[in-house]
Design an enzyme around this catalytic site. Structure first.
Site, mmCIF file in Angstrom:
data_model
loop_
_atom_site.group_PDB
_atom_site.id
_atom_site.type_symbol
_atom_site.label_atom_id
_atom_site.label_comp_id
_atom_site.label_asym_id
_atom_site.label_seq_id
_atom_site.Cartn_x
_atom_site.Cartn_y
_atom_site.Cartn_z
ATOM 1 C CD1 TRP A 158 11.737 0.606 2.752
ATOM 2 C CD2 TRP A 158 12.035 -1.220 4.007
ATOM 3 N NE1 TRP A 158 10.497 0.151 3.136
ATOM 4 C CE2 TRP A 158 10.641 -0.967 3.911
ATOM 5 C CE3 TRP A 158 12.457 -2.318 4.761
ATOM 6 C CZ2 TRP A 158 9.674 -1.778 4.519
ATOM 7 C CZ3 TRP A 158 11.491 -3.119 5.363
ATOM 8 C CH2 TRP A 158 10.127 -2.850 5.238
ATOM 9 C CG ASP A 159 10.681 -0.527 -1.479
ATOM 10 O OD1 ASP A 159 10.901 0.166 -0.480
ATOM 11 O OD2 ASP A 159 9.640 -0.430 -2.158
ATOM 12 C CD GLU A 172 5.756 4.672 4.686
ATOM 13 O OE1 GLU A 172 4.856 4.905 3.852
ATOM 14 O OE2 GLU A 172 6.963 4.706 4.418
#
Ligand code: BGC
Length: 769
Positions: A357-358, A488
């Site tokens: 997703w970066d 995370e």
């Protein structure tokens, strides 16, 4: 933390070679050209600690998944970026002794990354065990103009002896990955050819059948004059080379000019690869090293002309921002929609070179603002082309009816990451992909993207969100259970504020897009409706219901949004109370302890506030920032940039500056003690944003550019450039004023603070701050 690099505005400089820093330097001094890239490994033999790394965009290996306990839905493989055949090798031997910086006495050593010119240099003086002293100067670049070609200039000068030097330029395809699940070698040889001063090896990957031909061609010069000495050819399994014996007297400079070419079946006919490699290498050779390099530096000059950021009076900050921009351009040039940006680019094996997703959340805004719109559009098209795989991916997890879940980690659209808490639960990535479409359109104004491609992706993602929430009778609201947010350091949580937010946002943007297309492109919309079997009334109706009734956790007393249900049950301690010896906590604490703690890996609620900032007043942003910043350990590279931008937004410029340095110098100073594994390429885009959106205060509001600048105390001035809808603007900010130069042939109107200004073509305006 590292502190062995010298400050310099345009170069990264290492003086002296400490073996314990070598892996870090190999990452930091990496070079690349969007098609291939390599760590700063030495050309000559090095028996010390090193991570060999030479990578080719799009060439990967689906390594068999290794997990302790198989869970249904896990992908079969984990994609690995492959360490590819090494073409840089040039061994030097004198009287049977190899030049080897791990064994020789080093009297002087300097490694330089010249970012202005895209050049990696080394110069050193060594004394070999046989007391022979040598001076060595090397230069290497990967052409940014012709991205299948690289070149090396390698000079050796005897300082205290007359004698014979043995020089062995070679290609070695007998290479391995450090990160391999079953210790396999990933390459097979297909064919090879070695001639005098020239050689070729074609290899293929064991699965997927990518073919790569690696070629070399070289000449040797003595005191700048070509030396015709005949070379002896070497041919071994997966290895070709030439050995040249040359006699030299004290101060004679012996120079090898070696070209390397890497061509792959991704871009050329498999059966003709060696011929193509030959043509390419002959082309580079006849063009000459000098001209190839000139073209390369001209192309870099053009890139810098459009995107340089200057910072006056803060050399550490200046060096860092150029390093970030340089590495981004080395990684992705945007010409090929099949390629993407791995979190480590071409600088290491970690994260497998895959797409995260970066790209959408961090890199896309950078390319959008510094390049032609097609570059960002190619990043969007990459995902558009993976839509069917995203639908299959969702089906594997039990979703249906066209719901799309984009993978957390991918090479070709399939999920290839196998930790359940990330693969199954870190679903906020889907929202980033939807937001990128919005971001592209609001910046470029290219609304046709919505009907051509965007709506299909938006509908797929909205369908997923609809199926992923459930109605809680207890709460009388929709909830989203069992997720991992951007942070995370928490897994399997309920109602991650950020994920709920981006899910609702996606559904409402999809509805807005549908309404727009119905009005502006009704024919196309109807065709799409049919293609997607889209039941507008029911589906959009249900989305609306969810949007209106979604549950968002908050703490009423503190008046903040809560990262997730139950966050306040945790023992509330602050990062400032952590002992330094315990950080980074991910290297010092058990995972269990991390999960139970309140410490936050990276922007989570604040990631949402960053995206939807216009929905909140400054006081709300400030309260949330103060609460979460004090609990965030920033152990993801993606974190400090977002916090820095928000700190600028709320006027806490000292904090913004502290976080800016952390993001900008993350790799140079090795804040998280992991640069040896590779650079954090994707967060470098965030660094750029922390200047442009952070201190520059740049926003887009209703099709208009807006600047609300601030400047850190430590800087006299700073400047940056952006390309907005065909207008190249240079923005210079100092403590008194903002100057904007419109470097294009069309006028532009924009907002500075709350004042509208018009800037004529090729003119500038100055506003007091
Ligand atoms: C971060 C993720 C990111 C990944 C790759 C992880 O450490 O938590 O958000 O996508 O690195 O950069």
């Amino acid at each position: 933390m590292n502190n062995y690099l010298e400050p310099n505005e345009w170069c990264i400089i290492e003086k002296g070679l400490k073996p314990e820093n070598n892996r870090s330097s190999e990452s930091i001094f990496s070079i690349g050209n969007g098609r291939m890239g390599q760590r700063a490994n030495f050309e000559e033999k090095y028996s010390g600690d090193s991570l060999q790394g030479n990578y080719i965009a799009g060439i990967y290996y689906p390594d068999k998944t290794r997990v302790g306990w198989w869970k249904n839905g896990y992908p079969e493989y984990f994609a690995k970026v492959l360490n590819a055949p090494n073409w840089i090798g040039i061994n030097i031997d004198i009287d049977g002794e190899p030049l080897d910086l791990a064994k020789n006495k080093i009297e002087k050593f300097e490694r330089v990354l010249d970012m202005k010119n895209g050049l990696l240099k080394r110069s050193f003086i060594i004394k070999m065990p046989n007391d022979k002293k040598l001076k060595v100067d090397t230069e290497r670049f990967l052409s940014i103009v012709d991205n299948e070609i690289g070149a090396i200039k390698y000079s050796v000068t005897p300082l205290n002896f007359n004698g014979e030097i043995l020089i062995t330029p070679y290609i070695d395809a007998n290479i391995t990955n450090e990160d391999s699940n079953y210790d396999e070698k990933f390459w097979d040889e297909i064919n090879k050819k070695v001639l005098v001063h020239e050689g070729y090896i074609t290899t293929k990957t064991k699965k997927l059948d990518f073919h790569v031909c690696t070629a070399m061609k070289f000449d040797i010069y003595k005191n700048q004059r070509i030396n015709g000495i005949v070379a002896k050819t070497i041919e071994k399994e997966k290895f070709i080379g030439n050995t040249v014996k040359i006699s030299a007297n004290i101060d004679d400079e012996i120079t090898v000019i070696k070209f390397g070419v890497v061509v792959t079946s991704e871009n050329h006919d498999k059966s003709k690869l060696m011929d193509v490699a030959k043509q390419k290498i002959d082309y580079a050779y006849s063009k000459t090293h000098e001209i190839m390099f000139k073209e390369h530096t001209n192309a870099w000059a053009e890139k810098w002309e459009k995107s340089d950021i200057t910072i006056d009076s803060d050399i550490a900050a200046q060096q860092a921002i150029r390093f970030n921009i340089f590495q981004l351009y080395q990684t992705y040039t945007g010409e090929d929609e099949r390629l993407n940006i791995g979190p480590k680019g071409f600088t290491g094996e970690k994260y497998g070179g895959s797409t995260y997703w970066d790209t959408e959340a961090f890199c896309l805004p950078f390319y959008l603002r510094t390049s032609e719109p097609q570059v960002a559009k190619n990043l969007l098209l990459y995902r558009y082309k993976h839509l069917n795989k995203a639908i299959e991916n969702a089906e594997k997890l039990g979703f249906s009816d066209g719901a799309a879940l984009y993978p957390m980690v991918t090479m070709n659209g399939e999920e290839c990451h196998n930790e359940w808490e990330i693969t199954f639960e870190e679903i906020h990535r889907n929202g980033a992909i939807a937001f990128a479409i919005y971001n592209y359109i609001r910046y470029s104004g290219d609304k046709s993207y919505l009907s051509d491609y965007g709506l299909e992706v938006l509908i797929g993602i909205s369908r997923f969100w609809k199926q992923r929430v459930n109605f809680s009778n207890q709460k009388n609201k929709y909830v989203m259970l069992g997720v991992t947010g951007p942070n995370e350091y928490e897994n399997n949580i309920n109602n991650n504020w950020y994920t709920n937010k981006i899910a609702c946002w996606t559904m409402s943007y999809t509805i807005e897009t549908i309404n727009y297309l119905k009005k502006s492109f009704p024919k196309k919309y109807n065709l799409l409706k049919e293609k997607l079997k889209f039941d507008e009334k029911n589906e959009a109706g249900k989305w609306k219901k969810i949007i209106d009734n979604m549950y968002f956790p908050e703490d009423k007393e503190l008046n903040i949004f809560l990262q997730q249900d139950g966050y306040m049950d945790k023992e509330q301690v602050l990062v400032k109370d952590l002992k330094q010896s315990e950080t980074p906590i991910n290297q010092n604490w058990s995972w269990d302890r991390i999960l139970r703690s309140c410490f936050i890996k990276q922007a989570d609620v604040l990631q949402g506030i960053y995206l939807f900032e216009d929905k909140y007043d400054t006081e709300t942003i400030k309260r949330n920032f103060d609460f979460y910043e004090s609990r965030t350990v920033h152990e993801s590279s993606l974190s400090p940039c977002i916090h820095s931008i928000i700190a600028s937004r709320i006027g806490d410029i000292n904090k913004a500056y502290e976080l800016y340095l952390r993001t900008a110098r993350l790799d140079l100073d090795d804040y998280n003690n992991e640069v040896a594994e590779g650079l954090h390429i994707t967060s470098m885009a965030g660094t750029w944003l922390s200047i442009v959106e952070g201190f520059g205060g740049m926003r887009i509001q209703e099709d208009q550019l807006y600047f609300n600048p601030s400047i850190p105390e430590q800087w006299n001035s700073f400047s940056f450039k952006i390309l907005f809808r065909g207008n190249l603007l240079k923005i210079l900010i100092n403590k008194q004023k903002i100057e904007i130069f419109n470097q294009s042939n069309t006028p532009i109107s924009l907002m500075i603070k709350d004042k509208k200004v018009n800037i004529h073509a090729n003119k500038q305006i100055i506003c007091k701050l």
